[in-house]
Design a protein around this motif. Structure first.
Motif, PDB file in Angstrom:
ATOM      1  N   LEU A 100       0.853  -1.190   0.000  1.00  0.00           N
ATOM      2  CA  LEU A 100       0.000   0.000   0.000  1.00  0.00           C
ATOM      3  C   LEU A 100       0.883   1.233   0.000  1.00  0.00           C
ATOM      4  N   GLU A 101       0.412   2.276  -0.651  1.00  0.00           N
ATOM      5  CA  GLU A 101       1.162   3.525  -0.732  1.00  0.00           C
ATOM      6  C   GLU A 101       0.790   4.421   0.442  1.00  0.00           C
ATOM      7  N   ARG A 125     -11.680  -7.638   7.212  1.00  0.00           N
ATOM      8  CA  ARG A 125     -11.896  -6.477   8.082  1.00  0.00           C
ATOM      9  C   ARG A 125     -10.604  -6.069   8.787  1.00  0.00           C
ATOM     10  N   LEU A 126      -9.834  -7.059   9.224  1.00  0.00           N
ATOM     11  CA  LEU A 126      -8.571  -6.744   9.887  1.00  0.00           C
ATOM     12  C   LEU A 126      -7.588  -6.117   8.901  1.00  0.00           C
ATOM     13  N   ASP A 129      -5.581   1.168   7.365  1.00  0.00           N
ATOM     14  CA  ASP A 129      -5.924   2.493   7.891  1.00  0.00           C
ATOM     15  C   ASP A 129      -4.921   2.940   8.951  1.00  0.00           C
ATOM     16  N   GLN A 130      -4.576   2.035   9.852  1.00  0.00           N
ATOM     17  CA  GLN A 130      -3.626   2.386  10.907  1.00  0.00           C
ATOM     18  C   GLN A 130      -2.237   2.661  10.346  1.00  0.00           C
ATOM     19  N   THR A 131      -1.830   1.868   9.366  1.00  0.00           N
ATOM     20  CA  THR A 131      -0.509   2.073   8.767  1.00  0.00           C
ATOM     21  C   THR A 131      -0.429   3.428   8.086  1.00  0.00           C
ATOM     22  N   ASN A 156      -0.819  -0.811  18.481  1.00  0.00           N
ATOM     23  CA  ASN A 156      -1.708  -0.315  19.530  1.00  0.00           C
ATOM     24  C   ASN A 156      -3.015   0.232  18.953  1.00  0.00           C
ATOM     25  N   GLY A 157      -2.898   0.936  17.808  1.00  0.00           N
ATOM     26  CA  GLY A 157      -4.119   1.434  17.178  1.00  0.00           C
ATOM     27  C   GLY A 157      -4.992   0.308  16.649  1.00  0.00           C
TER      28      GLY A 157
END
Length: 291
Positions: free
Chosen positions: A73-74, A114-115, A121-123, A149-150
């Protein structure tokens, strides 16, 4: 005979009912007992367990630590230098009841989808809050911890526990590589040009100093040579003066011979002189002029 014939089917039925009420939970699994689609029992310990026969349904879930590969992912860090990131996470099903409610009939595949979204999103959020130098440095443990953690907080609603997150690869997009390499080459060429210019400047200073030293040495040597030449001429003139004072006739004879030597050479094809010129006094008479 009739009783024994009836007893065998009854016993067989009881055995079948007993077996239907027993299920085994593997140590690598957790199980839910469902009754008409509603959870009536959670079996997390391995071994034998019981359920209502023919009514209850057993659903098993993997209790091992599972892996999820997060595809490339970019991300765009603070310095707007796009990067392509590969990551993976380790997770396990912590709450089978919440897991079932969250994914319904999708199972592990649905949970991983979903994970995967949570991880992406967190990355993007974490890596977008730092510079690319921080991401590309060897010390990225703090960034991976922030991503984990997120993800833990969001994955808890799925009944999942995120154990670890790792960044495998952080590279520039292929489209940006050539531009980046060109910029790096330009920077190196500029540094090389600066070094060459500084070297030329230093060489000019050395050459200028050498030329100045040469001029000073030559000037000093010429001055000393002129002084020595002058002293020699003075000494020679003093010697001539002493010789002239000691014997004027010999000095005149000596000068005449030098004049003859300089004038009467093979290169001189002709001389125009008066026959009675004093130049030939010592040629006409052995005793010199006036004798």
């Amino acid at each position: 005979m009739k009783k024994s014939n009836l007893l065998i089917p009854i016993l067989a039925g009881l055995v079948f009912v007993a077996l239907s009420s027993i299920f085994i939970v593997d140590e690598r699994q957790k199980a839910l007992v469902l009754r008409f689609g509603r959870v009536v029992q959670i079996q997390e310990d391995p071994g034998l367990a019981f359920k209502a026969p023919f009514i209850d349904e057993v659903v098993r879930y993997d209790d091992r630590i599972l892996s999820l590969e997060v595809g490339p992912l970019e991300v765009t860090p603070l310095d707007d230098r796009r990067l392509v990131v590969d990551a993976f996470s380790r997770y396990r099903i912590a709450d089978v009841n919440s897991f079932r409610e969250a994914v319904a009939g999708e199972g592990i595949a649905g949970a991983q989808r979903r994970l995967d979204k949570i991880m992406r999103d967190q990355t993007r959020e974490v890596l977008g809050s730092v510079s690319s130098n921080d991401i590309l440095s060897s010390d990225r443990a703090a960034l991976m911890l922030r991503i984990r953690n997120g993800a833990i907080t969001q994955a808890r609603s799925l009944g999942l526990e995120v154990i670890d997150v790792r960044l495998k690869r952080t590279d520039l997009p292929q489209a940006n590589l050539e531009a980046t390499f060109s910029r790096m080459r330009a920077e190196r060429e500029r540094e090389a040009a600066d070094e060459i210019a500084r070297g030329e400047e230093a060489a000019q200073r050395v050459r200028a100093q050498a030329d100045r030293t040469e001029v000073e040495l030559v000037s000093e040597a010429e001055r000393e040579a002129e002084v020595i030449r002058g002293e020699a001429d003075a000494e020679r003139n003093a010697i001539f003066a002493d010789a002239y004072g000691a014997d004027a006739e010999f000095f005149e004879f000596y000068r005449s011979l030098n004049a003859y030597s300089a004038a009467l050479q093979a290169g001189n094809s002709s001389m125009v002189l008066s026959p009675d010129s004093e130049f030939f006094n010592y040629l006409k008479s052995a005793t010199g002029a006036g004798r």
